[in-house]
Design a protein around this motif. Structure first.
Motif, short mmCIF file in Angstrom:
data_model
loop_
_atom_site.label_atom_id
_atom_site.label_comp_id
_atom_site.label_asym_id
_atom_site.label_seq_id
_atom_site.Cartn_x
_atom_site.Cartn_y
_atom_site.Cartn_z
N VAL A 117 0.86 -1.19 0.00
CA VAL A 117 0.00 0.00 0.00
C VAL A 117 0.90 1.24 0.00
O VAL A 117 1.64 1.48 0.95
N THR A 118 0.84 2.00 -1.07
CA THR A 118 1.56 3.27 -1.16
C THR A 118 0.56 4.40 -1.08
O THR A 118 -0.65 4.18 -0.99
N LYS A 119 1.07 5.65 -1.16
CA LYS A 119 0.16 6.79 -1.09
C LYS A 119 -0.74 6.88 -2.31
O LYS A 119 -1.76 7.57 -2.28
N LYS A 120 -0.40 6.14 -3.38
CA LYS A 120 -1.21 6.15 -4.59
C LYS A 120 -2.17 4.97 -4.68
O LYS A 120 -2.97 4.88 -5.59
N THR A 121 -2.08 4.06 -3.72
CA THR A 121 -2.93 2.87 -3.74
C THR A 121 -4.37 3.23 -3.42
O THR A 121 -4.66 3.93 -2.45
N SER A 122 -5.29 2.74 -4.23
CA SER A 122 -6.71 2.94 -3.97
C SER A 122 -7.17 1.94 -2.91
O SER A 122 -6.93 0.72 -3.06
N LEU A 123 -7.79 2.42 -1.89
CA LEU A 123 -8.25 1.55 -0.81
C LEU A 123 -9.51 0.79 -1.24
O LEU A 123 -10.40 1.36 -1.88
N THR A 124 -9.57 -0.46 -0.89
CA THR A 124 -10.75 -1.29 -1.12
C THR A 124 -11.12 -1.95 0.20
O THR A 124 -10.30 -2.04 1.12
N ASN A 125 -12.33 -2.45 0.29
CA ASN A 125 -12.75 -3.11 1.52
C ASN A 125 -11.93 -4.38 1.76
O ASN A 125 -11.57 -4.70 2.90
N GLU A 126 -11.58 -5.09 0.68
CA GLU A 126 -10.77 -6.31 0.81
C GLU A 126 -9.38 -5.97 1.35
O GLU A 126 -8.85 -6.70 2.20
N LEU A 127 -8.81 -4.87 0.88
CA LEU A 127 -7.50 -4.45 1.36
C LEU A 127 -7.57 -4.02 2.81
O LEU A 127 -6.70 -4.37 3.63
N LEU A 128 -8.58 -3.27 3.17
CA LEU A 128 -8.74 -2.81 4.55
C LEU A 128 -8.86 -3.99 5.51
O LEU A 128 -8.34 -3.95 6.64
N ASP A 129 -9.55 -5.05 5.09
CA ASP A 129 -9.72 -6.22 5.95
C ASP A 129 -8.39 -6.89 6.28
O ASP A 129 -8.27 -7.59 7.29
N LYS A 130 -7.38 -6.71 5.45
CA LYS A 130 -6.07 -7.32 5.67
C LYS A 130 -5.24 -6.55 6.71
O LYS A 130 -4.26 -7.08 7.24
N LEU A 131 -5.62 -5.31 6.96
CA LEU A 131 -4.82 -4.46 7.85
C LEU A 131 -5.26 -4.67 9.29
O LEU A 131 -6.24 -4.10 9.77
N GLU A 132 -4.51 -5.49 10.02
CA GLU A 132 -4.89 -5.87 11.38
C GLU A 132 -4.34 -4.91 12.43
O GLU A 132 -5.00 -4.64 13.44
N TYR A 133 -3.12 -4.44 12.22
CA TYR A 133 -2.50 -3.62 13.27
C TYR A 133 -3.23 -2.30 13.46
O TYR A 133 -3.38 -1.84 14.61
N ILE A 134 -3.69 -1.70 12.37
CA ILE A 134 -4.40 -0.43 12.54
C ILE A 134 -5.72 -0.65 13.27
O ILE A 134 -6.20 0.24 13.99
#
Length: 485
Positions: free
Chosen positions: A331-348
């Protein structure tokens, strides 16, 4: 250990064994405890627990409550919804501002409103608005901070967070765009006036309601704001009804129907709910629900966001771990966020849970008994009210394995604390209706911010925290540098 319920009591003073401060006439403990002079309620109830133990009395003016501050207490009360219903004090207070709003209602009327309101705030309904949340964050925060440059100290973070969440809730719920609205526009000023008075009335909770009624009645700024907001709500309803009527003429209308809150509310309009027909909302009820949604839809979430920014500025190592997780998932500053991607982010998720646990956003919640009961030997009768010290539970050293006075997101990874519940949004059948929306918004916003920048501590008094009691408890002093990566 909590004892079994008892339905009848013979003692004239049924909870006389509960300790507390002798109340003053009319004001109860409000003046003695410092509530009327601005002392945050979480500090008041923390002090009372330290002095009197896990169970004590407190008086919000003439309203006496018994406060319970252990995890087994809160679990018992929330589980027994047929005994512990919405608090009478809360209903009386919110009825002054939105008498037909969900938070002011009980009984059959609450159930009727809940059938209309609750479905639209579930996560499945708000996920499609990810792009809206993302765009609002870009336009109202990131673009402004980037234009200001890394050298400018941002001292107005709380207002900026409130503007952002106000923009998001009005966009999602009502298709109303506040991103381009002038700061001096009548609608924006009316919303601010309404919210400011909402705060004042809530802080007066417990004082005789006649004072609050007279204050609102003769407050011409508030009355003017109410006229502006009701006119705006009327316009929103009128336009939505016209749109729905036109849509009925389209053959595939059912497939094109929008699923925002206002479309559902307008579809529910029914001026005959006072008769035998028990479904839907009247126009007056709908207007109150719109006003309540505006306030509830941004107040708590904007406060959590402000605390997130404060804590990130104080804990650079935690910010770095968030950014490492983003890199791990490319995930970079240009990456478009998706719900599938957000689900992978556990630490946040862990960081946001810790913000909700550690920061005293909400001190607790109230319930009123609809039948007799007993908790831990304390006799309670129908009509009594109880206070649940949620913030005290979040800091209970007997409950948390890792030091609860430390900001440690790692407690929610692989420790004994991992599955401890966080009660910021309440619990039971009267929990915050919009908590799914709030959690979703927060994860999108905070992830988007961490994609682009790092928050830096100002290193002085301006970013020293402290507490400001409003509807929620805000950081009193918050000022950070926004360094773009």
């Amino acid at each position: 250990m909590i004892s079994k319920r008892r339905r009848a009591f013979h003692a004239s003073n049924h909870n006389s064994n509960v300790p507390g401060v002798e109340p003053q006439f009319l004001l109860g403990n409000l003046l003695q405890s410092g509530a009327l002079s601005g002392k945050p309620y979480f500090q008041i109830f923390s002090d009372y627990q330290e002095k009197y133990g896990d169970i004590f009395k407190y008086r919000f003016g003439p309203h006496s409550v018994v406060a319970f501050n252990r995890l087994d207490h809160v679990q018992y009360i929330f589980a027994h919804r047929h005994i512990y219903d919405h608090a009478k004090l809360a209903s009386e207070t919110f009825s002054l501002l939105t008498p037909n709003g969900l938070i002011a209602l009980t009984g059959a009327k609450f159930k009727r409103h809940a059938r209309v309101m609750l479905p639209m705030f579930k996560k499945s309904k708000v996920v499609p608005y990810l792009e809206t949340v993302n765009d609002c964050t870009d336009e109202l925060l990131l673009q402004k901070w980037r234009a200001d440059g890394n050298e400018k100290l941002q001292t107005d973070i709380i207002r900026q967070c409130q503007d952002l969440l106000l923009c998001i809730i009005t966009s999602i719920a009502f298709d109303y765009d506040l991103k381009t609205a002038e700061s001096s526009s009548p609608v924006r000023l009316a919303i601010k006036e309404f919210v400011d008075n909402f705060v004042k009335i809530l802080l007066l909770s417990g004082t005789p309601t006649i004072f609050s009624r007279l204050y609102l009645k003769f407050n011409w700024k508030y009355q003017k704001a109410l006229v502006v907001l009701r006119k705006e709500a009327d316009d929103i309803i009128r336009k939505e009804r016209a749109r729905q009527e036109k849509e009925q003429e389209i053959e595939n209308a059912i497939n094109t129907k929008r699923r925002n809150l206002i479309s559902l509310l307008v579809s529910s309009l029914n001026e005959d709910v006072g008769g035998d027909y028990k479904q839907g909302l009247t126009c007056e009820e709908l207007l109150d629900e719109i006003l309540l949604s505006i306030v509830a839809g941004f107040e708590t979430t904007s406060t959590v966001l402000a605390w997130f920014i404060f804590h990130m500025s104080k804990y650079p190592a935690i910010q770095e771990k968030i950014k490492e997780e983003l890199k791990l998932h490319n995930v970079t500053k240009k990456t478009s966020l998706t719900n599938e991607l957000l689900d992978k982010l556990e630490y946040i998720d862990c960081v946001l849970k810790e913000v909700l646990r550690f920061s005293p956003i909400m001190d607790g919640t109230l319930r009123t008994l609809v039948e007799d009961d007993q908790i831990d030997g304390v006799q309670l009768r129908k009509g009594d009210s109880v206070y649940i010290g949620l913030n005290n539970i979040h800091r209970d050293k007997r409950l948390w394995k890792l030091d609860p006075d430390q900001f440690l997101p790692e407690r929610f990874l692989d420790t004994d604390d991992k599955n401890q519940p966080i009660w910021t949004f309440g619990g039971g059948h009267r929990a915050c209706a919009g908590q799914d929306l709030a959690r979703f918004e927060l994860k999108v916003i905070c992830t988007r911010l961490m994609q682009s920048l790092t928050f830096l501590d100002s290193g002085d008094e301006q970013n020293s925290g402290g507490f400001l009691q409003r509807i929620t408890c805000l950081p009193k002093r918050l000022a950070v540098y926004c360094k773009f990566d």
